[in-house]
Design a protein around this motif. Structure first.
Motif, short mmCIF file in Angstrom:
data_model
loop_
_atom_site.label_atom_id
_atom_site.label_comp_id
_atom_site.label_asym_id
_atom_site.label_seq_id
_atom_site.Cartn_x
_atom_site.Cartn_y
_atom_site.Cartn_z
N PHE A 319 0.51 -1.36 -0.10
CA PHE A 319 0.12 -0.07 0.28
C PHE A 319 0.86 1.16 -0.06
O PHE A 319 0.93 2.49 -0.24
CB PHE A 319 -0.91 0.10 1.21
N GLU A 320 1.98 1.19 0.75
CA GLU A 320 2.70 2.43 1.19
C GLU A 320 3.35 2.79 -0.32
O GLU A 320 3.30 3.93 -0.56
CB GLU A 320 3.13 2.81 1.85
N LEU A 321 4.20 1.59 -1.47
CA LEU A 321 3.80 1.67 -2.44
C LEU A 321 3.54 2.54 -3.33
O LEU A 321 4.19 2.97 -3.98
CB LEU A 321 4.92 0.44 -3.18
N ALA A 322 2.54 1.60 -3.18
CA ALA A 322 1.39 2.28 -4.48
C ALA A 322 0.86 4.06 -3.94
O ALA A 322 0.61 4.45 -5.01
CB ALA A 322 0.02 1.76 -4.06
N ALA A 358 5.91 -1.29 -8.63
CA ALA A 358 4.51 -0.78 -9.12
C ALA A 358 4.13 0.02 -9.94
O ALA A 358 4.84 0.77 -10.45
CB ALA A 358 4.22 0.91 -7.58
N THR A 359 2.69 0.50 -10.76
CA THR A 359 2.27 1.40 -12.01
C THR A 359 1.06 1.43 -12.22
O THR A 359 0.10 1.22 -11.01
CB THR A 359 2.44 -0.02 -13.23
N VAL A 360 1.09 2.95 -13.03
CA VAL A 360 -0.35 3.26 -12.84
C VAL A 360 -1.21 2.66 -14.16
O VAL A 360 -0.72 2.85 -15.03
CB VAL A 360 0.15 4.62 -12.96
N ALA A 361 -2.01 1.67 -13.60
CA ALA A 361 -2.35 0.58 -14.68
C ALA A 361 -3.72 1.67 -15.40
O ALA A 361 -4.38 0.61 -16.50
CB ALA A 361 -3.36 -0.67 -13.68
N VAL A 397 -7.19 7.17 -9.71
CA VAL A 397 -5.92 6.60 -10.43
C VAL A 397 -5.93 5.40 -9.61
O VAL A 397 -6.16 5.29 -7.97
CB VAL A 397 -4.87 7.15 -9.80
N GLN A 398 -5.93 4.27 -10.85
CA GLN A 398 -5.25 2.76 -10.14
C GLN A 398 -3.78 3.06 -10.13
O GLN A 398 -3.29 2.21 -11.14
CB GLN A 398 -6.45 1.57 -10.69
N ILE A 399 -3.66 1.76 -8.77
CA ILE A 399 -2.20 1.24 -9.05
C ILE A 399 -2.13 -0.18 -8.95
O ILE A 399 -2.49 -0.62 -8.03
CB ILE A 399 -1.38 2.60 -7.95
N GLN A 418 -1.20 -9.98 -6.46
CA GLN A 418 -1.00 -8.59 -7.49
C GLN A 418 -2.03 -7.98 -6.03
O GLN A 418 -3.14 -8.47 -5.77
CB GLN A 418 -1.85 -9.04 -8.28
N PHE A 419 -1.90 -6.66 -5.93
CA PHE A 419 -2.27 -6.13 -5.13
C PHE A 419 -2.82 -4.24 -6.07
O PHE A 419 -2.38 -3.89 -6.33
CB PHE A 419 -1.83 -4.89 -4.22
N ASN A 420 -3.72 -4.15 -5.82
CA ASN A 420 -4.76 -3.15 -6.38
C ASN A 420 -5.09 -1.69 -5.59
O ASN A 420 -6.61 -2.28 -4.84
CB ASN A 420 -5.59 -3.21 -7.20
N SER A 421 -4.73 -0.33 -6.03
CA SER A 421 -5.50 0.40 -4.85
C SER A 421 -5.81 2.00 -6.36
O SER A 421 -4.74 1.93 -6.75
CB SER A 421 -3.89 1.08 -3.76
N THR A 422 -7.20 2.34 -5.33
CA THR A 422 -7.67 3.28 -6.10
C THR A 422 -7.56 4.28 -4.95
O THR A 422 -7.32 4.63 -4.17
CB THR A 422 -9.06 3.47 -6.59
N PHE A 423 -6.43 5.84 -5.79
CA PHE A 423 -6.65 6.90 -5.35
C PHE A 423 -7.37 7.71 -5.83
O PHE A 423 -7.67 8.07 -6.86
CB PHE A 423 -4.70 7.10 -5.06
N LEU A 424 -7.47 9.03 -4.87
CA LEU A 424 -8.03 9.79 -5.99
C LEU A 424 -6.74 10.99 -6.03
O LEU A 424 -6.15 11.81 -5.08
CB LEU A 424 -9.21 10.94 -5.11
N VAL A 425 -6.30 11.85 -6.94
CA VAL A 425 -5.20 12.91 -6.95
C VAL A 425 -5.88 13.97 -7.87
O VAL A 425 -6.52 14.77 -8.35
CB VAL A 425 -4.12 12.40 -7.72
#
Length: 476
Positions: A319-322, A358-361, A397-399, A418-425
Motif C-alpha cells: 500500500f505504501e509503495l502504491a 508499482a504501476t499506474v494501471a 488513479v488505479q495503482i 497482486q495488489f490494487n489500490s485506487t486513489f484520488l489525485v
C-alpha cells in the motif's frame, strides 16, 4: 561491557544504586511488533525467533516445505458454528495512549493506513482461528475490498470488530470487518461513525501437506446473518465467474478491442512528423510510471507459524509503495479511496527477497468516471480550451502492485500476489499503454474499476475518502 554486566548481576537488587533521572536497562523488554496492536499479536508470534530456529535444526524438518503425511486429525469436529462464535472485537486506545498512537501516525500527524491494514489482517486471523480451531493452518488468500466509508475527522479510540460471514464447509471462508470510532460504554456504533469496511478471504490448509482442508460451515440464525451470508455467497460466485472470464482465459471483448486499437492509432499520430498532433502534457506512458522496491524479509515480520511473513506486513508495504507511485505520477498528495480486490498467490518465506513493482494501471475522471481519460481523448483533436480544462479537476488513479519472491541465492522465483489500490489525485491526468502486455494491464484495471465503481460512490467519494487535506484524517 560484559564485566559490567556480570558485576551488576552479582549484586543484590537492593545494593544497585538508583540514579535519579537515569534510564534503567532491562534485560527482557516487552516484545513489540511493527505497529500491530499487542492484543492482536498474541496468536501471531508464540516463540522467540532463536528458539524457532533451534527447534527446526533439532527436528531436522523445514516447516516451509510440503510433506506427504497429513497433520490434520481425520476425526476433528466439523459441526456448523454460528457467526457469533467467531465474533471478535478489540479497541485500540489511540486517544488515551500517546506512545501507542506513535505507532499509528505518519509524518503529518495523521493516521497511517498501512498500519491499520496490518491490524485488519491480524484480526482476520484471530477470527478465522476462532472458527476453525488451531489444528489447521489458516492463511490470507485475498483481500476482497477495503473501503473508506466516512473520513476520520479527529484522533479517537478505534474499535475493530468482525466475524466469519460466509463458510459452506469447504476450505475457504469470508470474514467481514469494520473499523469505527469506539462508542461510549453501553452504546452501539452509529453508521456515520464507521470509518472503513473490508472483507478478507481466508483459506485453511493442512500444516504438513499445505493442501486445503474442510472447515466448519457457518450457521445462519438471524435475518441480518442471512443477509451477510447471502452477500458472501454472491461475492464467492462473482469471483468464480470472474476467474472464468479473465484475460488469461478470454481475449478482450469488442468494446475493449476497439479502445485498444484507437489508442494505438492515436500513438501513431503522436509520432507522425506530418501530423501536428502530439502527446498532451497531461498524458503519460505507462512505462514511465513504475516504481520498484526490494527488501529482505526479516523474522520480526513473521506470522504465527514463524517461518513465513505476516500477510498484514505485505499489505502495508504494498500500500505504501502504491501511495508513493500515485504521488510521483500526479505530483500531488493522493487521497485513498479503496483497496480493490487483491490476491495472495504464494507465501513469502522469512529470509527471502521480496520484489515489488508499482504501476499506474488505469485513470479515469473523478467527475465522469464512466469513461477513462483515454476514452475522452480518443476520436477527436484537443483544442486550447481542452488543454486549459485539463489543468483543473481530479482523477481517479488505479495503482497495481505486482510482487514476487526469490530465495537469497536467487535460484528460484515465485509470484506472491497482486495488489490494487485506487486513489484520488488533483489534476486531469491520464496513463497510456504502449506494449501488448501494458494494454492487458490497462484492460484488466478498467474492468476492475467498472466492477467497484458503484461501491466507491457509495463510500463517500467526495475528495475526502481517505481523509482530505490538513484535517487530521486517515491519509497514508
Amino acid at each position: 561491557m560484559r564485566v559490567l554486566a556480570r558485576a551488576i548481576k552479582a549484586q543484590p537488587r537492593s545494593s544497585i544504586p538508583s540514579l535519579s533521572g537515569t534510564r534503567q536497562l532491562h534485560v527482557s523488554p516487552r516484545c513489540q511488533t511493527d505497529g500491530v496492536f499487542k492484543e492482536l499479536t498474541e496468536m501471531r508470534v508464540r516463540t522467540p525467533w532463536i528458539e524457532a530456529l533451534r527447534k527446526r535444526e533439532k527436528d531436522g524438518i523445514d516447516p516451509t516445505k510440503k510433506s506427504s503425511i497429513p497433520a490434520t486429525p481425520p476425526d476433528r469436529d466439523l459441526t456448523p458454528r454460528s457467526m457469533s462464535d467467531s465474533y471478535h472485537r478489540v479497541v485500540i486506545p489511540l486517544a488515551q495512549d500517546p506512545w501507542l498512537l506513535d505507532n499509528y501516525l505518519n509524518a503529518n500527524g495523521q493516521l497511517r493506513l498501512g498500519t491499520i491494514f496490518m491490524d485488519l489482517d491480524a484480526l482476520s486471523g484471530v477470527i478465522a482461528y476462532r472458527h476453525t480451531g488451531d489444528t489447521v493452518t489458516t492463511v490470507t488468500a485475498a483481500v476482497d475490498r477495503i473501503t473508506i466509508n466516512h473520513p476520520l475527522q479527529e484522533i479517537c479510540d478505534l474499535e475493530l470488530s468482525g466475524q466469519v460471514t460466509f463458510a459452506t464447509g469447504r476450505s475457504s471462508m469470508e470474514i467481514s470487518i469494520q473499523v469505527a470510532k469506539a462508542p461510549e460504554k453501553g452504546a452501539s456504533v452509529q453508521k456515520e461513525e464507521i470509518l472503513m469496511t473490508c472483507a478478507f478471504t481466508m483459506v485453511s490448509l493442512d500444516p504438513n501437506t499445505k493442501k486445503p482442508v474442510a472447515i466448519r460451515p457457518v450457521k445462519v440464525e438471524t435475518e441480518e446473518e442471512k443477509r451477510l451470508f447471502s452477500l458472501g455467497e454472491k461475492n464467492y460466485n462473482t469471483k468464480k465467474d470472474r476467474a472464468k472470464t479473465g484475460l488469461r482465459k478470454q481475449t478482450p471483448n469488442d468494446e475493449e478491442s476497439d479502445l485498444i486499437h484507437a489508442m494505438w492509432l492515436r500513438q501513431l499520430e503522436y509520432h507522425d512528423p506530418n501530423n501536428p498532433l502530439r502527446k498532451p502534457p497531461h498524458t503519460h506512458y505507462m512505462s514511465s510510471t513504475t516504481l520498484s522496491s526490494s527488501q529482505i524479509m526479516q523474522p520480526q515480520y513473521r506470522n504465527r507459524h514463524n517461518f513465513m511473513i505476516f500477510g498484514g506486513y505485505l499489505l502495508k508495504t504494498t500500500f505504501e509503495l502504491a501511495f508513493c507511485c500515485a504521488a510521483a505520477f500526479s505530483h500531488s498528495r493522493p487521497t485513498f479511496l479503496s483497496l480493490d480486490p487483491s490476491t495472495f498467490e504464494n507465501p513469502v518465506p522469512v529470509g527471502s527477497v521480496l520484489y515489488l513493482k508499482a504501476t499506474v494501471a488505469y485513470t479515469e475522471s473523478a467527475t465522469h468516471p464512466s469513461s477513462s481519460r483515454m476514452d475522452d481523448d480518443e476520436g477527436r483533436g484537443e483544442s486550447k480550451a481542452d488543454e486549459e480544462g485539463k489543468k483543473s479537476g481530479q482523477t481517479r488513479v488505479q495503482i497495481r502492485i505486482d510482487s514476487k519472491v526469490r530465495d537469497i541465492e536467487h535460484g528460484s522465483t515465485k509470484p506472491t500476489g497482486q495488489f490494487n489500490s485506487t486513489f484520488l489525485v488533483d489534476g486531469d491526468i491520464s496513463v497510456v499503454p504502449q506494449t501488448y502486455e501494458e494494454f492487458m494491464v490497462w484492460v484488466d484495471a478498467r474492468r476492475r474499476a467498472e466492477r467497484v465503481r458503484g461501491s466507491i460512490d457509495g463510500g463517500g467519494d467526495t475528495g475526502e475518502g481517505g481523509g482530505g487535506k490538513g484535517r487530521g484524517n486517515v491519509i497514508d
